[in-house]
Design a protein around this motif. Structure first.
Motif, short mmCIF file in Angstrom:
data_model
loop_
_atom_site.label_atom_id
_atom_site.label_comp_id
_atom_site.label_asym_id
_atom_site.label_seq_id
_atom_site.Cartn_x
_atom_site.Cartn_y
_atom_site.Cartn_z
N GLU A 144 1.04 -1.18 0.06
CA GLU A 144 0.01 -0.08 0.01
C GLU A 144 0.83 1.19 0.00
N SER A 145 0.48 2.28 -0.46
CA SER A 145 1.19 3.53 -0.58
C SER A 145 1.12 3.86 0.95
N VAL A 146 2.35 4.70 1.43
CA VAL A 146 2.49 5.20 2.75
C VAL A 146 1.09 6.21 3.24
N HIS A 147 0.85 7.05 2.07
CA HIS A 147 -0.11 8.14 2.42
C HIS A 147 -1.37 7.11 2.70
N ALA A 148 -2.03 5.88 1.72
CA ALA A 148 -3.04 5.44 1.89
C ALA A 148 -2.95 4.48 3.13
N PHE A 149 -1.83 4.01 3.57
CA PHE A 149 -1.59 3.15 4.95
C PHE A 149 -1.82 4.04 6.04
N VAL A 150 -1.36 5.29 6.15
CA VAL A 150 -1.50 6.10 7.15
C VAL A 150 -2.74 6.74 7.24
N SER A 151 -3.31 7.27 5.98
CA SER A 151 -4.55 7.63 6.08
C SER A 151 -5.90 6.72 6.74
N ARG A 152 -5.68 5.50 6.32
CA ARG A 152 -6.52 4.28 6.82
C ARG A 152 -6.25 4.09 8.34
N ARG A 153 -5.33 4.09 8.87
CA ARG A 153 -4.98 3.83 10.01
C ARG A 153 -5.09 5.07 11.23
N LEU A 154 -4.69 6.27 10.66
CA LEU A 154 -4.37 7.48 11.55
C LEU A 154 -5.13 8.55 11.13
N GLY A 155 -5.77 8.67 9.90
CA GLY A 155 -6.78 9.53 9.41
C GLY A 155 -5.80 10.45 8.39
N SER A 156 -6.46 11.14 7.42
CA SER A 156 -6.10 11.96 6.35
C SER A 156 -5.34 12.97 6.82
N GLU A 157 -5.74 13.83 7.84
CA GLU A 157 -4.81 14.98 8.25
C GLU A 157 -3.32 14.50 8.33
N LEU A 158 -3.21 13.50 9.21
CA LEU A 158 -1.69 13.37 9.85
C LEU A 158 -0.99 12.68 8.59
N ALA A 159 -1.77 11.98 7.67
CA ALA A 159 -1.24 11.60 6.27
C ALA A 159 -0.73 12.76 5.33
N ASP A 160 -1.77 13.78 5.30
CA ASP A 160 -1.36 14.85 4.38
C ASP A 160 -0.31 15.78 4.76
N ILE A 161 -0.32 15.91 6.23
CA ILE A 161 0.92 16.82 6.76
C ILE A 161 1.88 16.46 7.20
N ALA A 162 1.76 15.42 8.29
CA ALA A 162 3.05 15.02 8.82
C ALA A 162 3.60 13.87 7.94
N ILE A 163 3.08 13.00 7.42
CA ILE A 163 3.68 11.80 6.74
C ILE A 163 3.95 12.29 5.53
N ASP A 164 3.35 13.21 4.76
CA ASP A 164 3.75 13.74 3.68
C ASP A 164 5.28 14.29 3.70
N SER A 165 5.21 15.26 4.85
CA SER A 165 6.51 15.90 5.12
C SER A 165 7.81 14.92 5.43
N LEU A 166 7.38 13.86 6.19
CA LEU A 166 8.22 13.00 6.51
C LEU A 166 8.87 12.33 5.42
N CYS A 167 8.11 12.03 4.65
CA CYS A 167 8.37 11.09 3.26
C CYS A 167 9.44 12.12 2.36
N ARG A 168 8.97 13.50 2.39
CA ARG A 168 9.88 14.34 1.64
C ARG A 168 11.15 14.42 2.47
N GLY A 169 11.35 14.56 3.80
CA GLY A 169 12.48 14.50 4.45
C GLY A 169 13.56 13.49 4.65
N VAL A 170 12.74 12.05 4.33
CA VAL A 170 13.68 10.92 4.41
C VAL A 170 14.15 10.53 2.98
N PHE A 171 13.03 10.46 1.82
CA PHE A 171 13.37 10.05 0.81
C PHE A 171 13.26 11.17 -0.18
#
Length: 477
Positions: A144-171
């Protein structure tokens, strides 16, 4: 039977592989082939005469987990303990990380208070998402994409802001394309084994490599380090490895040795170089980028080359800036920028906060690094081959002005364009790896794949995989 082993690529992965091969009596000769004039790959530091150090690649290493302990064990073996600059959990750079959202800096929630209260840019307390996560049923997909996984488990807000940023910082990558299974294996495993990320993190999901900690690794754990660097910059690590390898008779290090082709001749490889030289090896460990390996494999290995070519990578512009005085409105590690805010700008690291030892001696200065591009490089800057360094520098200083309110101009700057520096593990990456390794095994190819293209992009992962590749040939030493 003693083997001749060729290691392709003199980055930290290739050096790690050679380091471990060189300890074994089962290898008669080790040839490290590096196409550029220096070893170390993306680990590259500028050291100025006034004591200032600037990193153009990775700027710190995390000491945690098996792979983190493994790197510290190597640092210890190389006698670099006195060079270490550790940062502990209570350091301001560990506690304060920021997000730049809707034109403002927001401190990332940390500690119990940060999780229980509503802290902008989030519209509700993180604890709510966490408590709900435990009740969400397991996903059915193999990946699953990281965004879809986090949206499903923790909600779209965390996916859109925190996880989106984290993936940009790491990868430097897009969370909507990256694979959760390959980019964040602990999250994927936690859901698989415990049905929940939260429970998996609390109880542990088991598995993973076992690494016995050296005294240094034990010290890091006891003192709660969150990351470390080296006094003369991260480039010290590959330099120390290369120095150690040069002292070993069976190791040959070839710079400016660009591989033109690999061909099987009987049971061994014939390696042709661009300068016309030809070398023979019983086994090849490739730490080159996947696409580079694909272009030198024999035509008969076309199915393998096809798979290798499907692993994409992105270009990152790294701009080091130095300002007079202390100019930061906040102190911390730095800030990340979600793609919705500014696709071309990934984040800014406040280098002088975690590692003030890298500032010039004498007068106070502030060192910053602006990271740009990644999966959005072409969209923001056009082709990496035609963009000018001035364009990148202007964009970086403009970001420092608008994000941090800095009105002065930098007194020193350095623009590094790292072409195809971070492999992108897109959806189904694990399946591609499986197919490639299966092909190698079915065709009895004396070839091992290592380096950042396959099993992790961090410095720790790449060092560990280089070592694993060596141990796969000669056993644990």
């Amino acid at each position: 039977m003693q083997k001749i082993v060729a290691v392709l690529g003199g980055g930290i992965g290739g050096l790690s592989a050679c380091h471990h091969l060189s300890k074994s009596p089962n290898v008669s000769k080790i040839m490290l082939l590096e196409e550029s004039g220096r070893c170390g790959g993306w680990l590259s530091s500028t050291r100025r005469d006034d004591g200032a150090v600037f990193e153009h690649g990775p700027r710190g290493v995390r000491p945690t987990g098996a792979v983190g302990r493994n790197t510290l064990n190597m640092v210890s073996e190389l006698g670099l303990e006195s060079e270490l600059l550790p940062i502990t959990k209570d350091h301001v750079a560990s506690k304060n990380r920021f997000l730049y959202v809707k034109g403002q800096l927001h401190k990332m929630p940390s500690g119990p208070g940060g999780v229980l209260r509503t802290i902008p840019p989030f519209s509700r307390p993180i604890i709510q998402s966490v408590l709900k996560e435990i009740l969400i049923s397991k996903g059915k997909e193999e990946d699953e994409s990281v965004h879809a996984f986090v949206s499903r488990r923790l909600g779209s807000e965390l996916a859109d802001i925190a996880i989106d940023s984290l993936c940009r910082g790491v990868f430097a990558g897009d969370s909507r394309q990256l694979s959760v299974r390959s980019c964040f294996p602990p999250l994927y495993e936690a859901e698989r084994s415990r049905g929940s990320i939260v429970l998996g993190m609390l109880i542990g999901s088991g598995g993973g490599p076992k690494v016995v900690p050296s005294d240094l690794a034990k010290r890091a754990s006891k003192e709660s380090w969150t990351q470390w660097s080296l006094k003369r910059g991260m480039q010290t690590l590959p330099e120390a490895l290369e120095d150690k390898l040069r002292m070993r008779e069976r190791v040959e290090i070839h710079h400016h040795a660009k591989v033109k082709s690999l061909n099987m001749d009987g049971g061994s490889w014939e390696i042709k170089l661009h300068d016309g030289a030809s070398l023979k090896a019983d086994h090849v460990i490739s730490t080159m980028p996947a696409s580079a390996l694909a272009s030198v494999l024999p035509p008969a290995a076309h199915p393998l080359s096809e798979q290798l070519r499907s692993i994409a990578s992105v270009t990152v512009a790294v701009v080091n800036l130095e300002y007079e005085g202390f100019i930061l409105p906040v102190t911390g590690f730095g800030h990340l920028v979600p793609s919705s805010e500014d696709p071309g700008l990934l984040g800014v690291v406040y280098d002088s906060v975690p590692f003030p030892q890298h500032n010039q001696s004498g007068k106070p200065t502030t060192r910053l690094t602006v990271m740009m591009g990644g999966a959005w490089f072409e969209q923001a800057f056009g082709s990496p081959d035609s963009v000018t360094k001035q364009t990148l520098l202007d964009r970086a200083t403009q970001a420092v002005t608008s994000h941090l309110g800095v009105t002065s101009q930098p007194v020193w700057s350095f623009v590094a364009l790292l072409k195809n520096c971070i492999p992108q593990y897109h959806l189904g990456h694990w399946k591609r790896l499986e197919k490639m390794r299966q092909y190698i095994s079915n065709h009895n190819l004396p070839l091992t794949l290592a380096g950042a293209s396959y099993d992790g992009v961090s410095v720790n992962d790449v060092i560990f995989r280089g070592q694993t590749a060596a141990e796969g040939l000669v056993g644990k030493v």
